[in-house]
Design a protein around this motif. Structure first.
Motif, mmCIF file in Angstrom:
data_model
loop_
_atom_site.group_PDB
_atom_site.id
_atom_site.type_symbol
_atom_site.label_atom_id
_atom_site.label_comp_id
_atom_site.label_asym_id
_atom_site.label_seq_id
_atom_site.Cartn_x
_atom_site.Cartn_y
_atom_site.Cartn_z
ATOM 1 N N PRO A 27 -12.262 22.291 3.545
ATOM 2 C CA PRO A 27 -13.417 23.108 3.564
ATOM 3 C C PRO A 27 -13.524 23.885 2.137
ATOM 4 C CG PRO A 27 -12.315 23.505 5.487
ATOM 5 C CD PRO A 27 -11.267 22.482 4.453
ATOM 6 N N SER A 28 -14.728 24.216 1.878
ATOM 7 C CA SER A 28 -14.939 25.051 0.685
ATOM 8 C C SER A 28 -14.133 26.230 0.518
ATOM 9 C CB SER A 28 -16.392 25.133 0.053
ATOM 10 O OG SER A 28 -17.032 24.141 0.121
ATOM 11 N N THR A 29 -13.656 26.778 -0.606
ATOM 12 C CA THR A 29 -13.195 28.159 -0.452
ATOM 13 C C THR A 29 -14.327 29.353 -0.447
ATOM 14 O OG1 THR A 29 -13.272 28.256 -2.968
ATOM 15 C CG2 THR A 29 -11.330 27.149 -2.115
ATOM 16 N N PRO A 30 -14.018 30.363 -0.246
ATOM 17 C CA PRO A 30 -14.928 31.524 -0.085
ATOM 18 C C PRO A 30 -15.512 31.642 -1.683
ATOM 19 C CG PRO A 30 -12.913 32.141 0.708
ATOM 20 C CD PRO A 30 -12.626 30.812 0.459
ATOM 21 N N GLU A 32 -16.165 29.320 -3.900
ATOM 22 C CA GLU A 32 -16.965 27.959 -3.940
ATOM 23 C C GLU A 32 -18.340 28.335 -3.276
ATOM 24 O OE1 GLU A 32 -13.811 24.373 -5.048
ATOM 25 O OE2 GLU A 32 -14.249 25.179 -2.852
ATOM 26 N N ARG A 33 -18.095 28.653 -1.971
ATOM 27 C CA ARG A 33 -19.340 28.968 -1.141
ATOM 28 C C ARG A 33 -20.171 29.967 -1.567
ATOM 29 N NH1 ARG A 33 -19.715 29.554 5.326
ATOM 30 N NH2 ARG A 33 -19.244 27.306 5.095
ATOM 31 N N TYR A 36 -22.130 28.690 -4.590
ATOM 32 C CA TYR A 36 -23.277 28.043 -4.304
ATOM 33 C C TYR A 36 -24.514 28.863 -3.676
ATOM 34 C CZ TYR A 36 -26.032 24.310 -2.045
ATOM 35 O OH TYR A 36 -26.883 23.445 -1.588
ATOM 36 N N LEU A 37 -24.130 29.890 -2.928
ATOM 37 C CA LEU A 37 -25.047 30.540 -2.224
ATOM 38 C C LEU A 37 -25.742 31.250 -2.991
ATOM 39 C CD1 LEU A 37 -22.930 32.059 1.031
ATOM 40 C CD2 LEU A 37 -24.873 30.661 1.049
ATOM 41 N N PRO A 83 -20.997 22.407 -2.528
ATOM 42 C CA PRO A 83 -19.403 22.503 -2.160
ATOM 43 C C PRO A 83 -18.754 21.367 -1.551
ATOM 44 C CG PRO A 83 -20.905 23.980 -1.194
ATOM 45 C CD PRO A 83 -21.803 22.911 -1.773
ATOM 46 N N ASP A 87 -19.002 21.175 3.631
ATOM 47 C CA ASP A 87 -19.975 22.337 3.624
ATOM 48 C C ASP A 87 -21.239 21.661 3.388
ATOM 49 O OD1 ASP A 87 -17.804 24.086 3.522
ATOM 50 O OD2 ASP A 87 -19.260 25.498 2.589
ATOM 51 N N ILE A 91 -25.048 22.124 4.990
ATOM 52 C CA ILE A 91 -26.211 22.591 4.229
ATOM 53 C C ILE A 91 -27.357 21.454 4.482
ATOM 54 C CG2 ILE A 91 -27.114 22.866 1.955
ATOM 55 C CD1 ILE A 91 -24.397 23.524 1.243
ATOM 56 N N TYR A 141 -25.998 29.119 7.548
ATOM 57 C CA TYR A 141 -24.787 28.974 6.740
ATOM 58 C C TYR A 141 -24.824 30.062 5.840
ATOM 59 C CZ TYR A 141 -22.540 26.739 2.729
ATOM 60 O OH TYR A 141 -21.686 26.430 1.704
#
Length: 259
Positions: A27-30, A32-33, A36-37, A83, A87, A91, A141
């Motif tokens: 999973p993406s790290t917080p 990384e997410r 992207y957000l 990500p 993830d 998305i 998401y």
């Protein structure tokens, strides 16, 4: 012996894969997410500004311009570095529904140009369904801006049946924004976000040419929201917002009877 060596090699490879899993499957790290957000929401914020600046004096031109903005946003969003794989799969539904929105508004514009109002009206409803899906997937998401793209198009200065009717246009916009508000309520959105939707509905409601049952239903909802905020600020009073929810349901019922 060769078969045994291959078997041993396979076991070693499997063991290494278990001890050192591929980062692409994690999973993406917080961080990384969050990056992207922020990047995607920045694109959506720019698109929202462009959509709000669309000149709705010529409906067909407005729809065409709006479709182009959605397409540009879709292309730019798709080009963002995603990500990690888990993830990316989460998305994808949002991107797919955004693409459906673009295709639907394109088709709607073509039908409107041809004067095929029955098919245009049907495509308009399909667009609304795609927009609702996009808002749901975007919220799930964690986007804080992008979901608003699903509440902006097509412009409601004229309906798919043609002709300009300010009163009906205002009601259509109220119902569109009310649907977004209802989703925000169901998604436990913050009071600031709910208040922004209520304020938008109030301003649109005031643009109706004359009061009717819809006008009064919205007025009651706005009053209930203001009352809820007043009680929320008073430590000696409590209110779970049931009055506001009841008035919101009345507005939704009004919208359903006008469809």
């Amino acid at each position: 012996m060769i078969g045994a060596l291959f078997a041993v090699a396979g076991l070693v490879i499997s063991l290494l894969a278990w001890l050192y899993p591929s980062r692409s499957d994690e999973p993406s790290t917080p961080q990384e997410r969050a990056a992207y957000l922020a990047a995607a929401d920045a694109l959506c914020l720019e698109a929202l500004g462009e959509l709000q600046a669309v000149d709705t004096g010529d409906p067909e031109a407005a729809y065409t311009q709006q479709a182009a903005i959605l397409q540009e946003t879709l292309v730019a969003w798709s080009a963002l570095e995603p990500p990690r794989q888990p993830d990316a799969e989460l998305i994808l539904p949002a991107l797919s529904s955004l693409e459906s929105m673009f295709l639907s508004i394109n088709e709607f514009t073509a039908l409107l140009t041809l004067g095929d109002m029955d098919q245009a009206s049907a495509e308009f409803e399909r667009y609304r369904e795609h927009a609702a899906e996009f808002r749901r997937h975007s919220r799930s998401y964690g986007f804080t801006v992008c979901h608003s793209l699903g509440a902006t198009a097509p412009p409601t200065t004229t309906g798919p049946t043609g002709g300009s009717n300010p009163r009906q246009e205002a009601i259509a916009q109220v119902c569109l924004e009310t649907a977004v508000l209802a989703e925000a309520v169901n998604g436990d959105a913050a009071a600031e976000e709910l208040g922004a939707h209520v304020a938008q509905i109030r301003e649109t409601n005031l643009s109706q040419s004359e009061p009717d049952s819809m006008f009064h239903a919205v007025s009651n909802m706005v009053a209930a929201w203001e009352g809820y905020l007043a009680l929320q600020d008073d430590p000696e009073l409590t209110d779970d917002g049931q009055a506001f929810l009841a008035t919101l349901r009345v507005v939704i019922d009004e919208c359903n009877t006008r469809q």
